[in-house]
Motif scaffolding. Sequence first.
Motif, PDB file in Angstrom:
ATOM      1  N   GLN A 250      20.652 -56.861  36.918  1.00 24.43           N
ATOM      2  CA  GLN A 250      20.710 -56.673  35.462  1.00 24.43           C
ATOM      3  C   GLN A 250      21.860 -57.468  34.850  1.00 24.43           C
ATOM      4  O   GLN A 250      21.750 -57.975  33.731  1.00 24.43           O
ATOM      5  CB  GLN A 250      20.849 -55.182  35.151  1.00 24.43           C
ATOM      6  CG  GLN A 250      19.646 -54.353  35.591  1.00 24.43           C
ATOM      7  CD  GLN A 250      19.927 -52.862  35.592  1.00 24.43           C
ATOM      8  OE1 GLN A 250      21.043 -52.421  35.287  1.00 24.43           O
ATOM      9  NE2 GLN A 250      18.927 -52.073  35.942  1.00 24.43           N
ATOM     10  N   GLN A 295      27.813 -57.416  24.168  1.00 21.61           N
ATOM     11  CA  GLN A 295      27.093 -56.201  23.763  1.00 21.61           C
ATOM     12  C   GLN A 295      26.055 -55.808  24.799  1.00 21.61           C
ATOM     13  O   GLN A 295      25.829 -54.624  25.052  1.00 21.61           O
ATOM     14  CB  GLN A 295      26.444 -56.427  22.398  1.00 21.61           C
ATOM     15  CG  GLN A 295      27.436 -56.551  21.253  1.00 21.61           C
ATOM     16  CD  GLN A 295      26.765 -56.892  19.933  1.00 21.61           C
ATOM     17  OE1 GLN A 295      25.547 -56.889  19.831  1.00 21.61           O
ATOM     18  NE2 GLN A 295      27.572 -57.198  18.916  1.00 21.61           N
ATOM     19  N   MET A 296      25.415 -56.799  25.400  1.00 23.85           N
ATOM     20  CA  MET A 296      24.425 -56.510  26.445  1.00 23.85           C
ATOM     21  C   MET A 296      25.092 -55.963  27.698  1.00 23.85           C
ATOM     22  O   MET A 296      24.591 -55.014  28.318  1.00 23.85           O
ATOM     23  CB  MET A 296      23.630 -57.774  26.760  1.00 23.85           C
ATOM     24  CG  MET A 296      22.788 -58.270  25.593  1.00 23.85           C
ATOM     25  SD  MET A 296      22.157 -59.947  25.830  1.00 23.85           S
ATOM     26  CE  MET A 296      20.830 -59.647  26.979  1.00 23.85           C
ATOM     27  N   ALA A 298      27.772 -54.271  27.781  1.00 22.38           N
ATOM     28  CA  ALA A 298      28.296 -52.932  27.494  1.00 22.38           C
ATOM     29  C   ALA A 298      27.269 -51.837  27.762  1.00 22.38           C
ATOM     30  O   ALA A 298      27.630 -50.674  27.955  1.00 22.38           O
ATOM     31  CB  ALA A 298      28.775 -52.855  26.041  1.00 22.38           C
ATOM     32  N   LYS A 299      25.977 -52.202  27.790  1.00 22.35           N
ATOM     33  CA  LYS A 299      24.921 -51.211  28.042  1.00 22.35           C
ATOM     34  C   LYS A 299      24.670 -51.006  29.535  1.00 22.35           C
ATOM     35  O   LYS A 299      23.898 -50.124  29.913  1.00 22.35           O
ATOM     36  CB  LYS A 299      23.628 -51.656  27.361  1.00 22.35           C
ATOM     37  CG  LYS A 299      23.735 -51.716  25.841  1.00 22.35           C
ATOM     38  CD  LYS A 299      22.459 -52.268  25.229  1.00 22.35           C
ATOM     39  CE  LYS A 299      22.585 -52.377  23.713  1.00 22.35           C
ATOM     40  NZ  LYS A 299      21.390 -53.002  23.099  1.00 22.35           N
ATOM     41  N   LEU A 300      25.300 -51.830  30.344  1.00 24.32           N
ATOM     42  CA  LEU A 300      25.104 -51.740  31.802  1.00 24.32           C
ATOM     43  C   LEU A 300      26.204 -50.882  32.432  1.00 24.32           C
ATOM     44  O   LEU A 300      27.235 -50.662  31.821  1.00 24.32           O
ATOM     45  CB  LEU A 300      25.113 -53.153  32.398  1.00 24.32           C
ATOM     46  CG  LEU A 300      24.016 -54.095  31.903  1.00 24.32           C
ATOM     47  CD1 LEU A 300      24.129 -55.440  32.594  1.00 24.32           C
ATOM     48  CD2 LEU A 300      22.626 -53.506  32.116  1.00 24.32           C
ATOM     49  N   GLY A 302      22.456 -49.938  34.625  1.00 23.06           N
ATOM     50  CA  GLY A 302      21.276 -49.151  34.313  1.00 23.06           C
ATOM     51  C   GLY A 302      21.369 -47.733  34.855  1.00 23.06           C
ATOM     52  O   GLY A 302      22.313 -47.381  35.579  1.00 23.06           O
ATOM     53  N   GLN A 303      20.373 -46.934  34.524  1.00 25.34           N
ATOM     54  CA  GLN A 303      20.404 -45.507  34.906  1.00 25.34           C
ATOM     55  C   GLN A 303      20.389 -45.293  36.419  1.00 25.34           C
ATOM     56  O   GLN A 303      20.837 -44.252  36.911  1.00 25.34           O
ATOM     57  CB  GLN A 303      19.206 -44.771  34.280  1.00 25.34           C
ATOM     58  CG  GLN A 303      19.397 -44.397  32.830  1.00 25.34           C
ATOM     59  CD  GLN A 303      19.329 -45.596  31.909  1.00 25.34           C
ATOM     60  OE1 GLN A 303      18.494 -46.464  32.098  1.00 25.34           O
ATOM     61  NE2 GLN A 303      20.214 -45.646  30.913  1.00 25.34           N
ATOM     62  N   SER A 355      32.992 -50.090  28.570  1.00 22.73           N
ATOM     63  CA  SER A 355      32.513 -48.737  28.258  1.00 22.73           C
ATOM     64  C   SER A 355      33.105 -47.735  29.237  1.00 22.73           C
ATOM     65  O   SER A 355      33.404 -48.077  30.389  1.00 22.73           O
ATOM     66  CB  SER A 355      30.979 -48.669  28.325  1.00 22.73           C
ATOM     67  OG  SER A 355      30.525 -48.760  29.660  1.00 22.73           O
ATOM     68  N   ARG A 357      31.487 -45.375  30.517  1.00 27.00           N
ATOM     69  CA  ARG A 357      30.466 -45.144  31.541  1.00 27.00           C
ATOM     70  C   ARG A 357      30.606 -46.154  32.682  1.00 27.00           C
ATOM     71  O   ARG A 357      30.589 -45.779  33.865  1.00 27.00           O
ATOM     72  CB  ARG A 357      29.097 -45.256  30.881  1.00 27.00           C
ATOM     73  CG  ARG A 357      27.925 -44.964  31.779  1.00 27.00           C
ATOM     74  CD  ARG A 357      26.628 -44.885  30.963  1.00 27.00           C
ATOM     75  NE  ARG A 357      25.506 -45.018  31.854  1.00 27.00           N
ATOM     76  CZ  ARG A 357      25.015 -46.190  32.245  1.00 27.00           C
ATOM     77  NH1 ARG A 357      25.551 -47.304  31.805  1.00 27.00           N
ATOM     78  NH2 ARG A 357      23.995 -46.228  33.073  1.00 27.00           N
ATOM     79  N   ASP A 618      22.314 -39.950  32.601  1.00 23.64           N
ATOM     80  CA  ASP A 618      21.477 -41.052  33.072  1.00 23.64           C
ATOM     81  C   ASP A 618      20.152 -40.542  33.639  1.00 23.64           C
ATOM     82  O   ASP A 618      19.097 -41.149  33.434  1.00 23.64           O
ATOM     83  CB  ASP A 618      22.223 -41.864  34.132  1.00 23.64           C
ATOM     84  CG  ASP A 618      23.192 -42.861  33.509  1.00 23.64           C
ATOM     85  OD1 ASP A 618      23.031 -43.176  32.314  1.00 23.64           O
ATOM     86  OD2 ASP A 618      24.122 -43.308  34.204  1.00 23.64           O
TER      87      ASP A 618
END
Length: 625
Positions: A250, A295-296, A298-300, A302-303, A355, A357, A618
């Motif tokens: 990812q 920004q992309m 920052a979303k990683l 994945g679950q 992040s 997370r 998650d």
Amino acid sequence: MEASPLTKQARPEIFQQKIVKLYESLFKDDADAEDDKPEGFWREFFLLKPDRASLLKILHEFGPDDLIQLQPQTQQLFFRAVACLKTGNGTASLHALETLTTFFSAVLPKRYTNPSSDMIAILAGLDQVDTIFTDFVGALDTIIRNGKTLELRQRAVEVVLSITSGAYQTSLLTYFIQRDLFPAIMKFTQESDTPERALEPFILLGLLANYNKFEFQNPYQLRLNDFVNEAAIQTIVRCVGQACKKLRGQYLAILEDLPEGWSLAHTLSVIGLGKIAPGAKANQKPNHDPEAAKQMFAKLPGQEAAILLGTYDFSHANKLFCFNLVTMPADKGEEQPISNLLSLTSYLLQHAFLSARATNYAHLSLMVFRLLIEDQILCKRICSEDSKVAVRLCRQRQPYLPIVKGERILATSILDTMVDGINHNLRKRLDVSLYTLCVGITLRIVSYLSRSRTHLQYHWSELFRSLLALIRFLTTYAPDLKDLPHFETLLDLVVNLLALSLSAGEAFLPTASAYDDLFYKVVESGEVLMKFRDTYSLSKRPSNSIDTLINVSTHYKSLLESGGSKKNLTSTQVAEVIKQGYETLSIQTKEGLDGWERYREADDRTLLKKMARATVQDVQVMVRV
């Protein structure tokens, strides 16, 4: 001839599936809907294939209070689904499981005033909850253990995941603690046809093993301790490796970071003329501008990163798991699981600042490596030629470490990952525990190397440069940092690691020039080290060896000043003075520089509780898809 009555009916604008009509009929808010639906309704309900998206949409429209008002309907659905699971009808049971997963994932995560009692009211009612949940958990146990197909057993695992993640802070989970699902989960894991199928059961084990584990003796923790089925453990290790590879992918989908050799196409792309570059462009990944990429990123991750919680727990509890994690060879065409785990850790560390997370998952993976390094048998292997493996390390942010192609000793890749962690997370609001882990793992490796007199071929200058740059940063931003929790521990680790390297460098540094380079860097940083000592009053700390560093620096400074009229010596001349100065140098160190405290889980209680909550969130997303 008279036309058929059917031809006179208006054609509906939208054809609606029968199951959706049944959903709407069940959850209709009127007096008739509260009456028990007839047997035929439920037989048809579970024979029809569920439309999970439509059911999710219907349930999302209800708030917590609405669902409490609809408890006659919700209880009917739950009771009938459990009865269907107990009969063992293949197709109907599969549909009941899929319906329950969707139902729980939509209903349980809502914000209730009194979560435990409100959920009990919605699902079963206080007077029947013990009976129905005992039957429910028993039916799930039977299906996971002995279901007719792997798909049916997988769906049962998903149901447990959905209720475990949705009701994690409630008393409903005690039913899954009282009825031990561990044997069923492990049997399914061992009989899985692919490593990927073991992902959800292993994530489920991680959640169950963490449920209130600091408040009472969690039976799943005890099971992890005692588990010795190596075939099941190896399936899980492969699963961890595959999940880490997917998670790393990812990051690579956003920015490919393999260094390219010279080519006309690459040169043109660097100067912005990639469109006219010759050659195929079918496999080229899009170039995102830095802000969009940030920004992309920052979303990683994945679950699927939820697997790291179970990986940590198994590593903490089970020596056999740790051994297999470190030693398991690669399957054909794949990377070794430990290589994938370390690779993902390097990507997490380079982007941890984006992040909370990502930071938490970076902590978890680092804790796994700390546990592996603290096992002296495994540490010996990690630092030996037997551990040689190729590891793809993150190169998505500068500064870059030197490229080492091909296989190399695993300890060197771990050291590179720790150096990257130190270099890429310098912030005024420093993550002290992250740095304590990175520096602490490095100290443990150096400690083993010095005790065993293992000379490790590695670019040590990069490590020492990063440690001294960290000291410079800590000195510069002292007003922002000195009141951070447990900051003194980090100060001691950084200084003591450098002091250990000075005093025992001959035992593990591969060449004399590498040892000279360390002295050169310490002498060069003399003023910074003195300011660092004074800023944090380190001379008053008995556990800190700052005086060792400053004495070395002072010794050579006096030699350089007394070395003649030249004020501006070249680096070669300074290096020559350093070599000559060994004869008169006496390094006074404190005892126990190569010692370290063994990991105690209770010290990270707050972090692990936070990680369990992050994993729950998650998993809620995973089961909703």
